[in-house]
Design an enzyme around this catalytic site. Structure first.
Site, PDB file in Angstrom:
ATOM      1  N   MET A   1       0.819  -1.210   0.000  1.00 66.15           N
ATOM      2  CA  MET A   1       0.000   0.000   0.000  1.00 66.15           C
ATOM      3  C   MET A   1       0.854   1.261   0.000  1.00 66.15           C
ATOM      4  O   MET A   1       1.869   1.337   0.690  1.00 66.15           O
ATOM      5  CB  MET A   1      -0.895   0.008   1.246  1.00 66.15           C
ATOM      6  N   SER A   2       0.444   2.270  -0.769  1.00 65.91           N
ATOM      7  CA  SER A   2       1.094   3.572  -0.839  1.00 65.91           C
ATOM      8  C   SER A   2       2.525   3.405  -1.363  1.00 65.91           C
ATOM      9  O   SER A   2       2.708   2.812  -2.424  1.00 65.91           O
ATOM     10  CB  SER A   2       1.042   4.262   0.529  1.00 65.91           C
ATOM     11  N   LEU A   3       3.547   3.892  -0.662  1.00 68.22           N
ATOM     12  CA  LEU A   3       4.919   3.608  -1.096  1.00 68.22           C
ATOM     13  C   LEU A   3       5.130   2.099  -1.179  1.00 68.22           C
ATOM     14  O   LEU A   3       5.986   1.629  -1.929  1.00 68.22           O
ATOM     15  CB  LEU A   3       5.930   4.239  -0.132  1.00 68.22           C
TER      16      LEU A   3
END
Length: 398
Positions: free
Chosen positions: A229-231
Site C-alpha cells: 500500500m502507498s509507497l
C-alpha cells in the site's frame, strides 16, 4: 475530496481514517467533533485534540471491559487505537519527541486489547528478520486449520500494522482469505523502537515474511498473494521482482520511481539547486516553502525521520534507489495496479509500472465519480475492496 478541513494534508488524513468506519475503526460523530477543535495546518493542535479524543474513548473501553461489556469494549479499543495513531502522525519533525513513542505504544496497546477480545482469529506475531523480529498480525478466517489463500500485506511511507487491518485484513477474512500484516523497516515500531530506517531492497523484508507464512498450516502455499500500500506499491513491486513464490501481486497504488515522484513534488528552483550541488540553497528553499505548505512540511519531516537522515537533500538522494527501472520485467506473477485520479503523491506512477510489466496485468482506475479519487482510495474502502478481491478471486481461480 476534502472533508473536515480546508488544508489538503489534514483533509486527506481525516478522510483516510474516517474510512475505517466501514470496518469499525472510527466513528463519524467522534471524528467530526474532534476535527472541529483543530486549527488548520497546526501540527500541535492536531496532536492535542486527537490525543484527547483517544484518551476519552480509551477510558470508555476500559470501563466497558471492567463491566464485562466485551463487545462495547472491543469496539472502543479499536477506535481509541485509531485516534492515538492519528495523534502521532505529524510529530516527526523532532525525532526525539517522546510523544512519538508514547502515542504509538498507546495505539498498539489499545489494538492488542481489541485483538484479545476478538479471539484466536486475530493473532499477534513476530516475524524473524536479520537478528530481530518484525511485528505483525495474522488474521485467519476461522480455527478450522484448513489451508487457505493468504495475503502478505505491508504498508508504505507512514503506515502501521494496526491500520492494515482496515485496508486488507478485514476484507480478506470476509472473503475466505487469511491475511498476514507486518511493519518493516521505516514503519511502525521498527522505526520507533528499533530505529530501523527504510531500505530500498524490500525483497530482504518480504522473503522472511513468506518464509514465516509457509510455516503455518492455515496457509495454502500455492495461493500466496503480495499486497503493498502507498509507497508499498513500489516496495511490493521490488519484492515481487526477486521473490517468486507469489501467485498474484497488488500494487495499491502503483509506484514506478519514488525518486522521480519526490522530485516532481518540489519547487523547481530547489531541484535546480540540488542538481548543481548547492545543498545549502536547496535546504533554504525547502524551509521557506514548508512554511505555507503542510503537505511538504510533513513529507520533509516524515522522510528524514523514517529514512534515518539529517537533511532533506540526503533523503532525496536516497529515494533515487527506489525505482523499478530495469526490474519490472523480472516480476513473474499476474499483477493488479491501482490508480487514484487525484493522488497527492504518485500521480502518473501507476501507468508507468503498468506499462513496464510483462505479465498478465490489469490497471484499475478510481475516480471522483465514486468518491474514490484519494490516494489509496481512502474513504472508499467498500468499492476498492470489491475491485481488488473480485480480481483476486478470478486470478487465483477460486
Amino acid at each position: 475530496m476534502k472533508v473536515g478541513f480546508k488544508d489538503e494534508s489534514f483533509a486527506f488524513e481525516f478522510v483516510r481514517n474516517l474510512g475505517f468506519m466501514y470496518y469499525g475503526g472510527a466513528d463519524l460523530g467522534e471524528m467530526v467533533a474532534t476535527a472541529g477543535q483543530i486549527a488548520e495546518g497546526d501540527f500541535e493542535s492536531w496532536y492535542t485534540e486527537w490525543d484527547k479524543r483517544a484518551r476519552r474513548v480509551l477510558s470508555r473501553a476500559d470501563s466497558a471491559r471492567g463491566a464485562r461489556h466485551l463487545v462495547s469494549a472491543r469496539e472502543a479499543y479499536l477506535r481509541a487505537s485509531t485516534y492515538f495513531r492519528m495523534a502521532d502522525f505529524y510529530l516527526h519533525g523532532n525525532p526525539e519527541d517522546p510523544r512519538i513513542l508514547s502515542a504509538s505504544k498507546a495505539s498498539e496497546e489499545a489494538y492488542a486489547k481489541a485483538a484479545e477480545l476478538t479471539g484466536s482469529t486475530w493473532e499477534p506475531v513476530q516475524i524473524p528478520y536479520e537478528g530481530t523480529t518484525l511485528p505483525g498480525y495474522f488474521y485467519k478466517v476461522d480455527d478450522s486449520g484448513k489451508p487457505r489463500p493468504t495475503i502478505v500485506f505491508h504498508g508504505g511511507f507512514d503506515s502501521s500494522r494496526e491500520e492494515l487491518f482496515y485496508f486488507g485484513g478485514a476484507p480478506a477474512t470476509r472473503r475466505g482469505y487469511n491475511c498476514l500484516t507486518f511493519d518493516g523497516p521505516g514503519q511502525g515500531m521498527p522505526i520507533r523502537e528499533g530505529k530501523l530506517p527504510f531500505r530500498y531492497d524490500w525483497e530482504k523484508v518480504v522473503t522472511p515474511a513468506v518464509d514465516y507464512a509457509l510455516t503455518r498450516p492455515e496457509v495454502d502455499g500455492d495461493k500466496l498473494v503480495l499486497l503493498g500500500m502507498s509507497l508499498g506499491g513500489y516496495l511490493a513491486a521490488r519484492a515481487a521482482a526477486f521473490e517468486h513464490r507469489f501467485k498474484a501481486a497488488i500494487f495499491y497504488d502503483g509506484v514506478y520511481d519514488f525518486g522521480e515522484s519526490t522530485r516532481a513534488s518540489l519547487p523547481k528552483d530547489a531541484i535546480s539547486a540540488l542538481d548543481t550541488g548547492d545543498k545549502n540553497r536547496f535546504e533554504k528553499i525547502i524551509d521557506e516553502a514548508m512554511k505555507n505548505n503542510t503537505a511538504l512540511r510533513w513529507s520533509v519531516t516524515q522522510g528524514n525521520w523514517s529514512f534515518g537522515v539529517s537533511s532533506f537533500a540526503d533523503f532525496v538522494a536516497l529515494t533515487a534507489k527506489y525505482t523499478m527501472n530495469g526490474l519490472a520485467d523480472q516480476i513473474q506473477c499476474p499483477c493488479l495496479v491501482m490508480e487514484a485520479e487525484a493522488d497527492m503523491f504518485f500521480r502518473g506512477q501507476p501507468q508507468q509500472i503498468y506499462d513496464a510489466l510483462q505479465v498478465p496485468k490489469q490497471l484499475a482506475r478510481f475516480t471522483s465519480e465514486d468518491g474514490a479519487e484519494n490516494h489509496c482510495q481512502s474513504g472508499a474502502l467498500a468499492y476498492k475492496d470489491q475491485v481488488v478481491f473480485d480480481w483476486l478471486d478470478e486470478t487465483l481461480k477460486l
